[in-house]
Design an enzyme around this catalytic site. Structure first.
Site, PDB file in Angstrom:
ATOM      1  N   GLU A  61       7.332  35.053  84.696  1.00  0.00           N
ATOM      2  CA  GLU A  61       8.350  34.553  85.623  1.00  0.00           C
ATOM      3  C   GLU A  61       8.124  35.117  87.026  1.00  0.00           C
ATOM      4  O   GLU A  61       8.212  34.400  88.019  1.00  0.00           O
ATOM      5  CB  GLU A  61       9.748  34.936  85.123  1.00  0.00           C
ATOM      6  N   GLY A  99      24.853  44.386  74.935  1.00  0.00           N
ATOM      7  CA  GLY A  99      25.449  44.784  73.660  1.00  0.00           C
ATOM      8  C   GLY A  99      26.802  45.446  73.849  1.00  0.00           C
ATOM      9  O   GLY A  99      27.793  45.082  73.195  1.00  0.00           O
ATOM     10  N   GLY A 123      25.822  47.090  79.085  1.00  0.00           N
ATOM     11  CA  GLY A 123      24.837  46.006  79.129  1.00  0.00           C
ATOM     12  C   GLY A 123      25.284  44.882  78.210  1.00  0.00           C
ATOM     13  O   GLY A 123      26.479  44.722  77.918  1.00  0.00           O
ATOM     14  N   VAL A 133      25.783  59.727  79.605  1.00  0.00           N
ATOM     15  CA  VAL A 133      25.840  60.448  78.335  1.00  0.00           C
ATOM     16  C   VAL A 133      24.568  61.282  78.227  1.00  0.00           C
ATOM     17  O   VAL A 133      23.453  60.753  78.317  1.00  0.00           O
ATOM     18  CB  VAL A 133      25.943  59.460  77.157  1.00  0.00           C
ATOM     19  N   GLY A 193      27.296  52.272  77.397  1.00  0.00           N
ATOM     20  CA  GLY A 193      26.440  51.224  77.926  1.00  0.00           C
ATOM     21  C   GLY A 193      27.215  49.934  78.112  1.00  0.00           C
ATOM     22  O   GLY A 193      27.788  49.404  77.167  1.00  0.00           O
ATOM     23  N   ASP A 250      18.661  46.998  72.359  1.00  0.00           N
ATOM     24  CA  ASP A 250      17.248  47.352  72.562  1.00  0.00           C
ATOM     25  C   ASP A 250      16.876  48.716  71.986  1.00  0.00           C
ATOM     26  O   ASP A 250      15.695  49.000  71.792  1.00  0.00           O
ATOM     27  CB  ASP A 250      16.942  47.391  74.074  1.00  0.00           C
ATOM     28  N   ALA A 256      18.498  39.784  74.847  1.00  0.00           N
ATOM     29  CA  ALA A 256      19.941  39.872  75.060  1.00  0.00           C
ATOM     30  C   ALA A 256      20.729  39.369  73.849  1.00  0.00           C
ATOM     31  O   ALA A 256      21.763  39.950  73.490  1.00  0.00           O
ATOM     32  CB  ALA A 256      20.305  39.054  76.310  1.00  0.00           C
TER      33      ALA A 256
END
Ligand SMILES: Cc1cc2nc3c(=O)[nH]c(=O)nc-3n(C[C@H](O)[C@H](O)[C@H](O)COP(=O)(O)OP(=O)(O)OC[C@H]3O[C@@H](n4cnc5c(N)ncnc54)[C@H](O)[C@@H]3O)c2cc1C
Length: 439
Positions: free
Chosen positions: A166, A6, A4, A70, A2, A310, A321
């Protein structure tokens, strides 16, 4: 696993350690999800919030990237099972594993709704929503039947968390900014409905800031329907049921909202990789599918395997985040100390830097270590934080200049639909219906 928030934080922090890092992701980009709604509404281009992973790691010679999905773990053999871009399967060995695969949508047990709603978690989904948004206005401008025209000008956003608020606010700005371009359609008739089962929008924010949001949404003309649960979705709209007020039979009233577009900004579910790790190690998996990790983010019986972000349940931290990035940096420190034979760092402690949400181009709310801000100061703080956390100077400058240009010109440049008439791109909803030939 990942790239992202993290995974990228961990990989970058590991650049200072004597290790080789392989970052595996099923996309080739690092997605800045907090600005996805600005891609979906034509303000930013997709590339401005999704730099290539390779570019993000080009200054880290000990890192390489692998475009692959994965699909499983063989923890005793210390191997990942992978699906490669050509569909072939393979394996990848490791000494240490950090899994940061994020979250996906959850439809509260109604997976059949997925074909009618527009979620907004991936770049592809944001681009599909953009096609629908601008396609809906194009279609409405051609319709003679007033009810059908109104239906295509009605946008329902399910979920009044930061993403829903938003997006709803931004949709009102879109309708205002497009007005001079549509001589054949009265865009003041655009209806934006924000639905949530909770009694308040943004429940994690303090009451004063929540009240500010409610007032501002009302001023913008958003029809806020709180205390209402989605109970049915189809190609023509959504059914919502009053959640708190009981009817004669103990069930609240159900209301039909005719809408051409329903955006799903409600539930999230951890990546399926979290459950796989739970099954492989015996770690608990909660109702949101998050795997419980030890205080150092490792999995039971496998001190060499870590999960972050997450997809994990740790200290009740929210799916944001900042926890993902702090966990990524922490795990990199744990690995660095282990490979160099030093004592492990002290247990992970989250430093809460606060929360923010924006409502319109000049209004936001922010809670920063007890300090409550609203209006322009909060919007400036929101803008500063988002620019700082974007990856790459090119994107920072690009996003900042696009915001400035939009404030001055009111133009929305990124409105391209990827197909023409008859294609699913023009009105992606067609792909959601049962009509033959629409795939
Ligand atoms: C629309 C939206 C708005 C948001 N706004 C905010 C905000 O304003 N502030 C905030 O703090 N947070 C916000 N969040 C939440 C924030 O984006 C997440 O908390 C954060 O991305 C979590 O980081 P992560 O590393 O756990 O997962 P992610 O950043 O989601 O990264 C997961 C990565 O794993 C990859 N991946 C997944 N499965 C596999 C697999 N099987 N094989 C290979 N790769 C895989 C994905 O492609 C992805 O790159 C928002 C989220 C969304 C969807």
């Amino acid at each position: 696993v990942g790239a992202g928030f993290g995974g990228l934080a961990a990989a970058r922090r590991l650049a200072r350690q004597p290790v080789d890092v392989v970052v595996v992701d099923r996309t080739n980009h690092h997605l800045f999800q907090p600005l996805l709604y600005q891609v979906a509404t034509g303000l930013l281009s997709a590339g401005q919030i999704a730099p290539p992973v390779r570019m993000a790691l080009r200054d880290h010679p000990n890192s390489s990237t692998l475009l692959a999905e994965v699909v499983g773990f063989d923890l005793p053999a210390r191997q990942l099972r992978l699906r490669h871009p050509d569909g072939s399967e393979g394996t990848l060995g490791y000494d240490y594993l950090v899994v940061a695969a994020g979250a996906t949508d959850s439809y509260f047990g109604h997976d059949d709704w997925a074909r009618y709603v527009f979620p907004m978690k991936t770049l592809a989904q944001a681009v599909a929503l953009r096609g629908r948004l601008f396609g809906a206005y194009e279609l409405a401008a051609q319709l003679d039947d007033p009810a059908e025209r109104q239906r295509w000008m009605t946008f329902v956003v399910v979920g009044a968390g930061p993403t829903g608020v938003e997006l709803a606010g931004q949709l009102t700005t879109v309708a205002r900014q497009l007005r001079p371009e549509f001589h054949d359609l009265d865009l003041t008739r655009t209806r934006i409905v924000l639905v949530d089962g909770e009694a308040e929008p943004l429940p994690s924010f303090p009451p004063r800031l929540r009240a500010h949001v409610r007032r501002k949404l009302a001023e913008l003309g958003v029809d806020v329907r709180l205390g209402r649960l989605a109970v049915g979705v189809d190609a023509d709209g959504i059914d919502v049921r009053e959640h708190h007020a009981g009817g004669p039979d103990g069930v609240g009233r159900t209301e039909r909202i005719s809408a051409g577009t329903v955006v799903w900004a409600a539930g999230v579910q951890a990546s399926p990789l979290a459950r796989m790790l739970g099954e492989a190690t015996g770690a608990d998996v909660d109702r949101q599918g998050r795997v419980a990790v030890a205080p150092d983010c490792s999995l039971p019986g496998h001190p060499e395997v870590f999960a972050i972000g997450d997809m994990v349940a740790l200290h009740d931290l929210p799916g944001l985040a900042e926890p993902a990035m702090q966990e990524g940096c922490y795990v990199a420190r744990v690995i660095g100390r282990r490979v160099t034979g030093r004592r492990p760092p002290r247990r992970f402690r989250y430093l809460d830097l606060g929360m923010m949400a924006t409502i319109s181009p000049s209004d936001a709310i922010a809670e920063i270590r007890g300090l409550q801000l609203s209006g322009l100061p909060a919007q400036l703080a929101w803008g500063g934080v988002h620019i700082a956390f974007l990856v790459g100077w090119g994107n920072r400058v690009g996003v900042l200049s696009r915001w400035a240009y939009n404030l001055l010109s009111k133009d929305r440049a990124e409105r391209e639909m990827l197909g023409g008439v008859g294609s699913a791109d023009l009105l992606p909803s067609l792909a959601h219906t049962d009509e033959p030939g629409n795939t």
